[in-house]
Design a protein around this motif. Structure first.
Motif, PDB file in Angstrom:
ATOM      1  N   TYR A 168       0.579  -0.909   0.076  1.00 29.83           N
ATOM      2  CA  TYR A 168       0.249  -0.395   0.045  1.00 29.83           C
ATOM      3  C   TYR A 168       0.573   0.826  -0.550  1.00 29.83           C
ATOM      4  O   TYR A 168       1.911   1.375   0.910  1.00 29.83           O
ATOM      5  CB  TYR A 168      -0.840   0.439   1.176  1.00 29.83           C
ATOM      6  CG  TYR A 168      -1.672   1.204   1.532  1.00 29.83           C
ATOM      7  CD1 TYR A 168      -2.694   1.518   0.936  1.00 29.83           C
ATOM      8  CD2 TYR A 168      -1.326   1.550   2.535  1.00 29.83           C
ATOM      9  CE1 TYR A 168      -2.859   3.626   1.025  1.00 29.83           C
ATOM     10  CE2 TYR A 168      -1.969   3.129   3.699  1.00 29.83           C
ATOM     11  CZ  TYR A 168      -2.737   3.466   2.212  1.00 29.83           C
ATOM     12  OH  TYR A 168      -3.047   4.483   2.638  1.00 29.83           O
ATOM     13  N   ILE A 169       0.553   1.884  -0.663  1.00 27.33           N
ATOM     14  CA  ILE A 169       1.196   3.980  -1.079  1.00 27.33           C
ATOM     15  C   ILE A 169       0.268   4.702  -0.812  1.00 27.33           C
ATOM     16  O   ILE A 169      -1.040   4.486  -1.626  1.00 27.33           O
ATOM     17  CB  ILE A 169       1.727   3.589  -2.016  1.00 27.33           C
ATOM     18  CG1 ILE A 169       3.489   2.581  -1.410  1.00 27.33           C
ATOM     19  CG2 ILE A 169       2.724   4.869  -1.882  1.00 27.33           C
ATOM     20  CD1 ILE A 169       3.978   2.506  -3.380  1.00 27.33           C
ATOM     21  N   GLN A 170       0.666   5.577  -0.163  1.00 26.59           N
ATOM     22  CA  GLN A 170      -0.641   6.824  -0.482  1.00 26.59           C
ATOM     23  C   GLN A 170       0.398   8.320  -0.865  1.00 26.59           C
ATOM     24  O   GLN A 170       1.244   8.074  -0.260  1.00 26.59           O
ATOM     25  CB  GLN A 170      -1.360   7.579   1.227  1.00 26.59           C
ATOM     26  CG  GLN A 170      -1.784   8.487   0.750  1.00 26.59           C
ATOM     27  CD  GLN A 170      -2.758   9.278   2.095  1.00 26.59           C
ATOM     28  OE1 GLN A 170      -2.870   8.616   2.788  1.00 26.59           O
ATOM     29  NE2 GLN A 170      -3.715  10.205   2.206  1.00 26.59           N
ATOM     30  N   LEU A 171      -0.168   7.963  -2.462  1.00 26.24           N
ATOM     31  CA  LEU A 171       0.240   9.934  -2.342  1.00 26.24           C
ATOM     32  C   LEU A 171      -0.663  11.518  -2.357  1.00 26.24           C
ATOM     33  O   LEU A 171      -1.348  10.871  -2.764  1.00 26.24           O
ATOM     34  CB  LEU A 171       1.310   9.231  -3.970  1.00 26.24           C
ATOM     35  CG  LEU A 171       1.287   8.181  -4.335  1.00 26.24           C
ATOM     36  CD1 LEU A 171       1.594   8.008  -6.201  1.00 26.24           C
ATOM     37  CD2 LEU A 171       2.972   8.068  -4.687  1.00 26.24           C
ATOM     38  N   PRO A 172       0.331  12.432  -2.724  1.00 24.19           N
ATOM     39  CA  PRO A 172       0.098  13.040  -2.806  1.00 24.19           C
ATOM     40  C   PRO A 172      -0.564  13.706  -4.415  1.00 24.19           C
ATOM     41  O   PRO A 172      -0.135  12.750  -5.271  1.00 24.19           O
ATOM     42  CB  PRO A 172       1.548  14.538  -2.578  1.00 24.19           C
ATOM     43  CG  PRO A 172       2.459  13.793  -1.851  1.00 24.19           C
ATOM     44  CD  PRO A 172       2.404  12.314  -2.252  1.00 24.19           C
ATOM     45  N   LYS A 173      -1.510  14.128  -4.161  1.00 24.26           N
ATOM     46  CA  LYS A 173      -2.369  14.447  -5.143  1.00 24.26           C
ATOM     47  C   LYS A 173      -1.602  15.217  -5.693  1.00 24.26           C
ATOM     48  O   LYS A 173      -1.929  14.975  -7.457  1.00 24.26           O
ATOM     49  CB  LYS A 173      -2.915  15.411  -5.185  1.00 24.26           C
ATOM     50  CG  LYS A 173      -4.772  15.167  -4.908  1.00 24.26           C
ATOM     51  CD  LYS A 173      -5.640  15.717  -4.202  1.00 24.26           C
ATOM     52  CE  LYS A 173      -6.176  15.013  -5.477  1.00 24.26           C
ATOM     53  NZ  LYS A 173      -8.023  15.911  -6.083  1.00 24.26           N
ATOM     54  N   GLN A 174      -0.347  15.828  -5.854  1.00 24.11           N
ATOM     55  CA  GLN A 174       0.405  16.354  -7.384  1.00 24.11           C
ATOM     56  C   GLN A 174       1.958  15.593  -7.349  1.00 24.11           C
ATOM     57  O   GLN A 174       2.598  15.900  -7.946  1.00 24.11           O
ATOM     58  CB  GLN A 174       1.314  17.830  -6.419  1.00 24.11           C
ATOM     59  CG  GLN A 174      -0.277  18.740  -6.610  1.00 24.11           C
ATOM     60  CD  GLN A 174      -0.927  18.580  -4.707  1.00 24.11           C
ATOM     61  OE1 GLN A 174      -0.282  17.672  -4.219  1.00 24.11           O
ATOM     62  NE2 GLN A 174      -1.996  18.860  -4.848  1.00 24.11           N
ATOM     63  N   PHE A 175       1.739  13.956  -7.225  1.00 26.16           N
ATOM     64  CA  PHE A 175       2.749  14.148  -7.156  1.00 26.16           C
ATOM     65  C   PHE A 175       2.863  13.433  -8.908  1.00 26.16           C
ATOM     66  O   PHE A 175       2.265  13.096  -9.588  1.00 26.16           O
ATOM     67  CB  PHE A 175       2.522  12.248  -6.365  1.00 26.16           C
ATOM     68  CG  PHE A 175       3.800  11.549  -6.356  1.00 26.16           C
ATOM     69  CD1 PHE A 175       5.049  11.692  -5.369  1.00 26.16           C
ATOM     70  CD2 PHE A 175       4.233  10.266  -7.116  1.00 26.16           C
ATOM     71  CE1 PHE A 175       5.597  10.601  -5.879  1.00 26.16           C
ATOM     72  CE2 PHE A 175       5.221   9.641  -7.711  1.00 26.16           C
ATOM     73  CZ  PHE A 175       6.441   9.946  -6.214  1.00 26.16           C
ATOM     74  N   LEU A 176       4.058  13.462  -9.189  1.00 27.96           N
ATOM     75  CA  LEU A 176       4.011  13.739 -10.576  1.00 27.96           C
ATOM     76  C   LEU A 176       4.269  12.187 -11.726  1.00 27.96           C
ATOM     77  O   LEU A 176       4.677  11.907 -12.755  1.00 27.96           O
ATOM     78  CB  LEU A 176       5.485  14.663 -11.029  1.00 27.96           C
ATOM     79  CG  LEU A 176       5.284  16.253 -11.070  1.00 27.96           C
ATOM     80  CD1 LEU A 176       6.678  16.974 -10.847  1.00 27.96           C
ATOM     81  CD2 LEU A 176       4.607  16.799 -11.284  1.00 27.96           C
ATOM     82  N   ASN A 177       5.379  11.007 -10.322  1.00 28.61           N
ATOM     83  CA  ASN A 177       5.658   9.868 -11.222  1.00 28.61           C
ATOM     84  C   ASN A 177       4.715   8.872 -10.323  1.00 28.61           C
ATOM     85  O   ASN A 177       5.260   7.639 -10.147  1.00 28.61           O
ATOM     86  CB  ASN A 177       6.964  10.234 -11.261  1.00 28.61           C
ATOM     87  CG  ASN A 177       8.039   9.006 -11.911  1.00 28.61           C
ATOM     88  OD1 ASN A 177       7.721   8.507 -12.575  1.00 28.61           O
ATOM     89  ND2 ASN A 177       9.119   8.722 -11.561  1.00 28.61           N
ATOM     90  N   LYS A 178       3.256   9.035 -10.794  1.00 28.07           N
ATOM     91  CA  LYS A 178       3.114   8.333  -9.902  1.00 28.07           C
ATOM     92  C   LYS A 178       2.687   6.414 -10.936  1.00 28.07           C
ATOM     93  O   LYS A 178       2.300   6.024 -10.795  1.00 28.07           O
ATOM     94  CB  LYS A 178       1.314   8.560 -10.583  1.00 28.07           C
ATOM     95  CG  LYS A 178       0.554   7.351  -9.985  1.00 28.07           C
ATOM     96  CD  LYS A 178      -1.005   7.677  -9.325  1.00 28.07           C
ATOM     97  CE  LYS A 178      -2.027   8.007 -11.322  1.00 28.07           C
ATOM     98  NZ  LYS A 178      -3.176   8.452 -11.366  1.00 28.07           N
ATOM     99  N   ASP A 179       2.735   6.743 -12.486  1.00 30.53           N
ATOM    100  CA  ASP A 179       3.089   5.401 -13.522  1.00 30.53           C
ATOM    101  C   ASP A 179       3.991   4.490 -12.800  1.00 30.53           C
ATOM    102  O   ASP A 179       3.914   3.252 -12.902  1.00 30.53           O
ATOM    103  CB  ASP A 179       2.773   6.266 -14.314  1.00 30.53           C
ATOM    104  CG  ASP A 179       1.289   7.262 -14.625  1.00 30.53           C
ATOM    105  OD1 ASP A 179       0.114   6.807 -14.727  1.00 30.53           O
ATOM    106  OD2 ASP A 179       1.393   7.097 -16.045  1.00 30.53           O
ATOM    107  N   GLU A 180       5.420   5.088 -12.641  1.00 25.42           N
ATOM    108  CA  GLU A 180       6.697   4.407 -12.617  1.00 25.42           C
ATOM    109  C   GLU A 180       6.289   3.383 -11.129  1.00 25.42           C
ATOM    110  O   GLU A 180       6.610   2.441 -11.286  1.00 25.42           O
ATOM    111  CB  GLU A 180       7.652   5.775 -12.062  1.00 25.42           C
ATOM    112  CG  GLU A 180       8.781   5.155 -12.251  1.00 25.42           C
ATOM    113  CD  GLU A 180       9.265   4.016 -13.373  1.00 25.42           C
ATOM    114  OE1 GLU A 180      10.065   2.840 -13.241  1.00 25.42           O
ATOM    115  OE2 GLU A 180       8.983   3.660 -14.226  1.00 25.42           O
TER     116      GLU A 180
END
Length: 296
Positions: free
Chosen positions: A155-167
Motif C-alpha cells: 500500500y502507498i498513499q501519494l500526494p495528489k500532485q505526485f508527478l511519477n505516479k505511473d512508475e
C-alpha cells in the motif's frame, strides 16, 4: 442511636483549625523529623501524622497550595473516621460481621494471588515454541474461524500532485527486489506506505486507512491479486492485494498466533498453580501442619 449532624460538622471545623495553625507557622519545615512525631489531627483513638500526608503532597507545590491541600486532606480523613465510628455503632452486628468477613477474604485473596503470581513468574516457562503453536493450531482449527475479512497487501498513499505516479504503480505491482529498493529510496515522498505484504490485516483497518474504500464497496477492491487506485481530496491510494481470507474461513496461523500463545500460557499457568497447590497440601500433610478431622 441517631446521627448527630451538628456535632460532626463542629468536630470537622475544629479538626481543620489544627493543621492550619501548624501550616501557617512553618509550612516549609512541617515535614521534617524532630524527635517524636507530632500528630496533625485526632479522631477518637485514630491519629493522622505528618508522615501519612507528606508522600501525597505534589512536587513543587506552593506554600498556599500546600496549606489548602493538607487542610482538605485532614477534613476528608476526619469525615471518614467519624462516619466509620458512627457506622460501627449504628449498623447491626450481623452486617458488621458480614463486612469484616468480606474484608478478611479480600485481604487473603490479595496475599495468596500475589504469592502465586510470584511463584509462577519464578518457575513457569513463558516461552512457546513454533511447534507448540502449530500443533495447537492444527488441533483446534475449527475454533479459529474469522469474524471479518482479513487481507495481505502492499500500500502507498501519494500526494495528489505526485508527478511519477505511473512508475510507482508499475513497481508496486511487479515488486521485484529492484522495485523495492527504488520504492524505499523515494519513500519520503509518500504520505503513507506498507510494503510488508506477509502480515494479515483486518479489512476494517484497511477501510479506516483508505477513506474512499467502504464496507459497501470493499468486495470490489479487496480481492486476491487485485490492484486498485482510489483518490479523494487527501491524496491517491494505491494498493496491491496479495491474499484474502473471508469471514468464517479458518484464520491464518500468523494472524491468531498472539491469541494462541496467550491461551497456551494461560493453560500452562493454571496447570502450574494447580501443581503448586497440590504440592503445598502434600507437604503440609507430611509435616503434620494440615489435618482433616472427618468421621467416616
Amino acid at each position: 442511636m441517631q446521627f448527630s449532624k451538628t456535632r460532626i460538622i463542629s468536630f470537622l471545623n475544629l479538626v481543620a483549625v489544627v493543621p492550619l495553625v501548624l501550616l501557617l507557622g512553618a509550612c516549609n519545615g512541617m515535614f521534617t523529623n524532630g524527635g517524636e512525631e507530632k500528630p496533625l489531627a485526632r479522631v477518637g483513638e485514630a491519629y493522622l501524622y505528618q508522615s501519612d500526608v507528606a508522600p501525597l503532597l505534589p512536587n513543587a507545590i506552593s506554600k498556599e497550595d500546600s496549606v489548602s491541600f493538607v487542610t482538605d486532606y485532614i477534613n476528608n480523613w476526619a469525615s471518614k473516621q467519624l462516619l466509620l465510628a458512627k457506622a460501627k455503632i449504628n449498623l447491626p452486628e450481623e452486617k458488621l460481621a458480614e463486612f469484616d468477613n468480606l474484608v478478611t477474604n479480600y485481604q487473603n485473596d490479595l496475599y495468596t494471588r500475589a504469592y502465586k503470581e510470584a511463584l509462577v513468574q519464578q518457575g513457569s516457562d513463558s516461552i512457546v515454541s513454533k511447534k507448540q503453536l502449530k500443533d495447537f493450531y492444527n488441533s483446534e482449527k475449527e475454533n479459529f474461524r474469522l469474524k471479518e475479512k482479513v487481507v495481505q497487501l502492499r500500500y502507498i498513499q501519494l500526494p495528489k500532485q505526485f508527478l511519477n505516479k505511473d512508475e510507482v504503480i508499475k513497481k508496486l505491482k511487479r515488486f521485484s527486489t529492484e522495485d523495492v529498493v527504488y520504492l524505499d529510496s523515494i519513500g519520503v515522498q509518500f504520505k503513507k506506505l506498507n510494503f510488508n505484504d506477509s502480515i494479515w490485516i483486518r479489512a476494517s483497518r484497511v477501510i479506516n486507512e483508505i477513506p474512499p474504500l467502504t464496507f459497501d464497496n470493499q468486495g470490489r477492491y479487496l480481492k486476491k491479486s487485485q490492484f486498485f487506485e482510489l483518490e479523494d481530496a487527501k491524496g491517491v491510494y494505491l494498493s496491491k492485494i496479495t491474499d484474502v481470507r473471508e469471514p468464517n474461513d479458518i484464520a491464518p496461523l500468523s494472524f491468531i498466533e498472539p491469541t494462541i500463545k496467550q491461551v497456551l500460557l494461560s493453560r500452562r499457568k493454571l496447570n502450574y498453580i494447580r501443581k503448586l497447590e497440590t504440592e503445598i497440601i502434600d507437604e503440609a500433610i507430611k509435616d503434620k501442619d494440615f489435618e482433616v478431622y472427618v468421621e467416616e
